[in-house]
Design an enzyme around this catalytic site. Sequence first.
Site: not given
Ligand SMILES: *Cc1c(COP(=O)(O)O)cnc(C)c1O
Length: 425
Positions: A229, A271, A273-274, A309, A340-341
């Site tokens: 997050g 954890e 991702g973004r 997004r 078509c949205e």
């Molecule tokens: C989506 C998610 C992440 C990654 O979130 P980011 O915003 O990409 O950092 C990590 N843990 C869980 C449980 C998620 O659902």
Amino acid sequence: MQKTLPFDEQFIRRLTDTWPTPFYVYDEAGIRRTCRELNSAFAWSPGFREYFAVKALPNPWIVRIAGEEGLGADCSSLPELILSERVGLRGEDLMFTSNNTLAHEYRKAVQLGAIVNLDDLTHIDYLREHVGLPELLCFRYNPGSAREGNVIIGKPEEAKYGFTEQQLFEGYRRLRDAGVQRFGLHTMVASNELNGEFFVETARMLFDLALRLHAELGIRIEFVNLGGGIGIPYRPEQRPVNLAQVGGWIRDLYEQMIAGTVLHPLRLLMENGRMITGPHGYLVTTAVHHKSIYRDYVGVDACMANLMRPGMYGAYHHITVLGKENAPHDHVVDVVGSLCENNDKFAVQRSLPAVERGDLLVIHDSGAHGHAMGFQYNGKLRCAELLLRSDGSIRQIRRAETAEDYFATLDFAELNSEGVGCGTG
Ligand SMILES: *Cc1c(COP(=O)(O)O)cnc(C)c1O
């Protein structure tokens, strides 16, 4: 902050000789740099580990690069587990954080020796019945009204995830009594959060819980996972989270709350991702049509199937018209795809330079939750992914889908052998 690109117009024009737009380009050097920044912000913390959230960019080349930088993989489904396994990640390189989980997914996670993170109290018995309890288990905590959450992830109180605090104590008690030896604690309460203090508060919340769990149940939590997050500055006026500063603040908190206690050394996991790949991915698309009705539109050859997004969350993605970086941005347009949205728009009422047919547009910060969210509604096909290697070379890491891919799960042969055709010819 000025939005920059790791390539120029000429470089991208050359790529289009081999790969027709739209396509994604990911910047390997940038991804590695970000992994190192995060690792170095927590270098003080023994056993710190970031598990890359595979769902953000589920491509084995990317997961391998993250792995080479010391990151594990955070998986949420069977295919994500298999992908990570195929890259060579094993055992506690893998974290399995899922919800509403099916037995066969738990089975694979346990077989791989992944750290299994349960989303609900009832999953203890479900896991025991279908797979058996591993020696290490983790629970996901949902703090409810104790924390605010934010727009993308919503309020914890309204979120389907995790255990209440009371369930958490009950759950660890059951694990302890069932002979489970090792315990982890997890939460995920932010998404795309740019305020670094938010993560310090999350650490405080988990440190406090780990201490109370020890006091009440006599169990020793061995790691706390702060979740993902960490946000990225999608808008030019936004600033990235200062990772070194956040690492320092959490270190101070650790010294105050944990260092002198029986919980030390308590490992810290994350954890994200973004923040790992988001800023290092670019969706490249070509302007094809213009249209002026009540508004002016620039139609491009990418659509929402390539990047959801903006349509899904109204998210802002910066757009650069290659070669026109310094031209006056004096045209207000909606940049649209062909679905078509009506929410198939990459930008709404955006000031851009005059865009001509054939101009290349780069949609920034699309390296996470971009291609991965793609879908095939309207018969739209997902595009290629290219990796800009650290040495400046380019490699295709996923080919574009073809119509045959779209039809691959259908059986025309069977249909036509039924005999009755629709046409009259
Ligand atoms: C989506 C998610 C992440 C990654 O979130 P980011 O915003 O990409 O950092 C990590 N843990 C869980 C449980 C998620 O659902």
